[in-house]
Design a protein around this motif. Structure first.
Motif, PDB file in Angstrom:
ATOM      1  N   VAL A  97      -5.706   0.473  12.677  1.00  0.00           N
ATOM      2  CA  VAL A  97      -6.580  -0.711  12.661  1.00  0.00           C
ATOM      3  C   VAL A  97      -7.722  -0.544  13.658  1.00  0.00           C
ATOM      4  O   VAL A  97      -8.864  -0.925  13.395  1.00  0.00           O
ATOM      5  CB  VAL A  97      -5.758  -1.981  12.963  1.00  0.00           C
ATOM      6  N   ALA A  98      -7.416   0.038  14.815  1.00  0.00           N
ATOM      7  CA  ALA A  98      -8.463   0.239  15.815  1.00  0.00           C
ATOM      8  C   ALA A  98      -9.562   1.161  15.306  1.00  0.00           C
ATOM      9  O   ALA A  98     -10.739   0.986  15.619  1.00  0.00           O
ATOM     10  CB  ALA A  98      -7.855   0.810  17.092  1.00  0.00           C
ATOM     11  N   ALA A  99      -9.191   2.153  14.493  1.00  0.00           N
ATOM     12  CA  ALA A  99     -10.172   3.128  14.016  1.00  0.00           C
ATOM     13  C   ALA A  99     -10.936   2.668  12.790  1.00  0.00           C
ATOM     14  O   ALA A  99     -12.128   2.971  12.634  1.00  0.00           O
ATOM     15  CB  ALA A  99      -9.477   4.461  13.704  1.00  0.00           C
ATOM     16  N   ALA A 100     -10.284   1.912  11.895  1.00  0.00           N
ATOM     17  CA  ALA A 100     -10.901   1.618  10.597  1.00  0.00           C
ATOM     18  C   ALA A 100     -10.844   0.151  10.204  1.00  0.00           C
ATOM     19  O   ALA A 100     -11.243  -0.190   9.087  1.00  0.00           O
ATOM     20  CB  ALA A 100     -10.234   2.455   9.511  1.00  0.00           C
ATOM     21  N   GLY A 101     -10.369  -0.720  11.068  1.00  0.00           N
ATOM     22  CA  GLY A 101     -10.251  -2.118  10.680  1.00  0.00           C
ATOM     23  C   GLY A 101      -8.988  -2.348   9.861  1.00  0.00           C
ATOM     24  O   GLY A 101      -8.089  -1.509   9.799  1.00  0.00           O
ATOM     25  N   ILE A 102      -8.951  -3.500   9.218  1.00  0.00           N
ATOM     26  CA  ILE A 102      -7.752  -3.902   8.480  1.00  0.00           C
ATOM     27  C   ILE A 102      -7.814  -3.361   7.059  1.00  0.00           C
ATOM     28  O   ILE A 102      -8.703  -3.713   6.294  1.00  0.00           O
ATOM     29  CB  ILE A 102      -7.608  -5.441   8.478  1.00  0.00           C
ATOM     30  N   ILE A 103      -6.862  -2.506   6.717  1.00  0.00           N
ATOM     31  CA  ILE A 103      -6.751  -1.933   5.373  1.00  0.00           C
ATOM     32  C   ILE A 103      -5.397  -2.333   4.816  1.00  0.00           C
ATOM     33  O   ILE A 103      -4.360  -1.884   5.318  1.00  0.00           O
ATOM     34  CB  ILE A 103      -6.899  -0.402   5.400  1.00  0.00           C
ATOM     35  N   GLY A 104      -5.408  -3.177   3.822  1.00  0.00           N
ATOM     36  CA  GLY A 104      -4.162  -3.724   3.304  1.00  0.00           C
ATOM     37  C   GLY A 104      -3.580  -2.934   2.146  1.00  0.00           C
ATOM     38  O   GLY A 104      -4.234  -2.076   1.559  1.00  0.00           O
ATOM     39  N   PHE A 105      -2.317  -3.228   1.853  1.00  0.00           N
ATOM     40  CA  PHE A 105      -1.582  -2.796   0.667  1.00  0.00           C
ATOM     41  C   PHE A 105      -1.117  -1.341   0.682  1.00  0.00           C
ATOM     42  O   PHE A 105      -0.229  -0.992  -0.081  1.00  0.00           O
ATOM     43  CB  PHE A 105      -2.388  -3.053  -0.615  1.00  0.00           C
ATOM     44  N   VAL A 106      -1.699  -0.476   1.518  1.00  0.00           N
ATOM     45  CA  VAL A 106      -1.238   0.915   1.537  1.00  0.00           C
ATOM     46  C   VAL A 106       0.222   0.982   1.967  1.00  0.00           C
ATOM     47  O   VAL A 106       1.045   1.687   1.375  1.00  0.00           O
ATOM     48  CB  VAL A 106      -2.117   1.780   2.465  1.00  0.00           C
ATOM     49  N   GLY A 107       0.567   0.230   3.014  1.00  0.00           N
ATOM     50  CA  GLY A 107       1.931   0.231   3.502  1.00  0.00           C
ATOM     51  C   GLY A 107       2.915  -0.451   2.583  1.00  0.00           C
ATOM     52  O   GLY A 107       4.131  -0.305   2.763  1.00  0.00           O
ATOM     53  N   LEU A 108       2.435  -1.185   1.606  1.00  0.00           N
ATOM     54  CA  LEU A 108       3.313  -1.851   0.644  1.00  0.00           C
ATOM     55  C   LEU A 108       3.442  -1.040  -0.639  1.00  0.00           C
ATOM     56  O   LEU A 108       4.543  -0.814  -1.143  1.00  0.00           O
ATOM     57  CB  LEU A 108       2.764  -3.245   0.313  1.00  0.00           C
ATOM     58  N   VAL A 109       2.320  -0.590  -1.175  1.00  0.00           N
ATOM     59  CA  VAL A 109       2.303   0.056  -2.487  1.00  0.00           C
ATOM     60  C   VAL A 109       2.949   1.442  -2.446  1.00  0.00           C
ATOM     61  O   VAL A 109       3.806   1.770  -3.281  1.00  0.00           O
ATOM     62  CB  VAL A 109       0.856   0.156  -3.008  1.00  0.00           C
ATOM     63  N   VAL A 110       2.556   2.260  -1.475  1.00  0.00           N
ATOM     64  CA  VAL A 110       2.983   3.657  -1.471  1.00  0.00           C
ATOM     65  C   VAL A 110       4.501   3.815  -1.337  1.00  0.00           C
ATOM     66  O   VAL A 110       5.124   4.538  -2.131  1.00  0.00           O
ATOM     67  CB  VAL A 110       2.245   4.444  -0.368  1.00  0.00           C
ATOM     68  N   PRO A 111       5.155   3.157  -0.359  1.00  0.00           N
ATOM     69  CA  PRO A 111       6.614   3.356  -0.258  1.00  0.00           C
ATOM     70  C   PRO A 111       7.366   2.898  -1.497  1.00  0.00           C
ATOM     71  O   PRO A 111       8.323   3.548  -1.922  1.00  0.00           O
ATOM     72  CB  PRO A 111       6.999   2.515   0.971  1.00  0.00           C
TER      73      PRO A 111
END
Length: 362
Positions: free
Chosen positions: A280-294
């Motif tokens: 988050v510190a490097a790229a801001g808030i990026i959603g759904f990656v942690g939900l969809v991929v696993p």
């Protein structure tokens, strides 16, 4: 939600083990392909031969492909650090999501449940809106790293608070951890909204782009700072694969099988906070990656975290590379926030997941 959707890992037969190895090999090939595609495509097109010639030229090796100084500058200063950052963040978020789903024994769990994203957002917004007037000395000392540093520390502090609220007499209750996360997320969201209301027009533009995620600020210095944190967290979570497998049996059963459940919970939360905070510190808030991929990998590989976690690294990196490529090529020369692209993919997938779960209940 029932925890039956996370099936218990069974001993793998030779056929299933071979299938898992083949899936991981294909995911590795996909990542290599996406990496080569991402470094060559954008506002300035660079062929694979030119990419090889530019990189070889840095080692003093001459290859028979001509390229312009502009192509070399774009590749070395913009494309390569951006691709590396996408690989790091995509893999880190996916592994963090798998760890949270294993910890909560729920396929709909997300790294945001431990408050990292909300805490990072609040700290970053406070730095943008108040930094130049309230803490100018601190902002000057941190120079260009004031925003990512604030976001990282804010995420860790929010996670520490949530973990402290959920821990009593050395025992961490997962249900309380979830409820505390919801509460802290709500409070941090309110604070972010208040600061957004106080922001001027220039600050609002920065806030809007940052809150939807972007890899546009990727630099070699950013990669250098984030890489050790995310790699350390991913390796540490991967070493806890056996413990995550046993947690699927239930906490009592895991304790009887020799797992120190309280310690495992504590370290899982710490490593997830480290990975997500750095992302988050490097790229801001990026959603759904942690939900969809696993969840997608669980359908292909099963619930065994010994294969699931390495698969998350590969597929998460490939997914974020694909999303970033779309974000910077769909509206050239402008650039879409990457969070919009991941949400467009993740939202429908989340709806499908809910409908599928409802059919299973029926």
């Amino acid at each position: 939600m029932s925890t039956d959707s996370l099936r218990l890992p069974q001993p793998l037969s030779h056929a299933r083990r071979d299938r898992a190895h083949w899936v991981l090999a294909l995911l590795g090939l996909l990542l290599i392909t996406m990496t080569l595609w991402a470094v060559g495509h954008g506002a300035v097109t660079i062929t694979p031969g030119q990419v090889a010639a530019i990189l070889a030229g840095q080692l003093g090796i001459h290859l028979p492909w001509d390229y312009t100084p502009q192509q070399a500058a774009v590749l070395l200063a913009i494309r390569v650090p951006r691709v590396l950052l996408a690989v790091l963040i995509g893999g880190g978020l996916a592994v963090a999501g798998a760890a949270m789903q294993g910890l909560f024994r729920n396929p709909l769990a997300d790294p945001g449940l431990v408050g990292v994203a909300a805490g990072s957002a609040l700290a970053a917004v406070a730095t943008i809106v108040l930094g130049t007037t309230w803490i100018p000395g601190a902002v000057w000392l941190a120079a260009g790293f004031s925003l990512p540093l604030a976001a990282f520390l804010g995420g860790l502090l929010a996670t520490a608070l949530i973990y402290r609220l959920a821990t009593t007499a050395g025992r961490t209750d997962v249900a309380t951890l979830l409820l505390a996360g919801i509460a802290i997320n709500a409070v941090a969201g309110a604070g972010t909204g208040l600061l957004t209301y106080m922001a001027d027009d220039q600050q609002l533009r920065t806030l809007t782009f940052w809150s939807m995620g972007s890899l546009g600020s990727a630099t070699w210095s950013m990669v250098t700072v984030c890489a050790p944190l995310i790699v350390l967290a991913v390796l540490a979570i991967t070493r806890l694969a056996r413990a995550l497998n046993l947690l699927l049996l239930g906490e009592s059963e895991a304790i009887h099988l020799g797992i120190t459940v309280g310690r495992v919970k504590r370290w899982l939360v710490i490593w997830v906070a480290l990975a997500v905070g750095a992302a988050v510190a490097a790229a801001g808030i990026i959603g759904f990656v942690g939900l969809v991929v696993p969840h997608l990998l669980r359908l292909m590989l099963g619930p065994d975290h010994r294969y699931l976690l390495p698969g998350c690294v590969l597929l998460g990196a490939s997914l974020l590379l694909s999303a970033d490529l779309l974000a910077r090529t769909v509206v050239v020369p402008a650039e879409l926030p990457i969070g919009i692209v991941t949400a467009l993919v993740g939202g429908p997938f989340f709806i499908w997941l809910l409908l599928r779960q409802r059919r299973l209940w029926s």
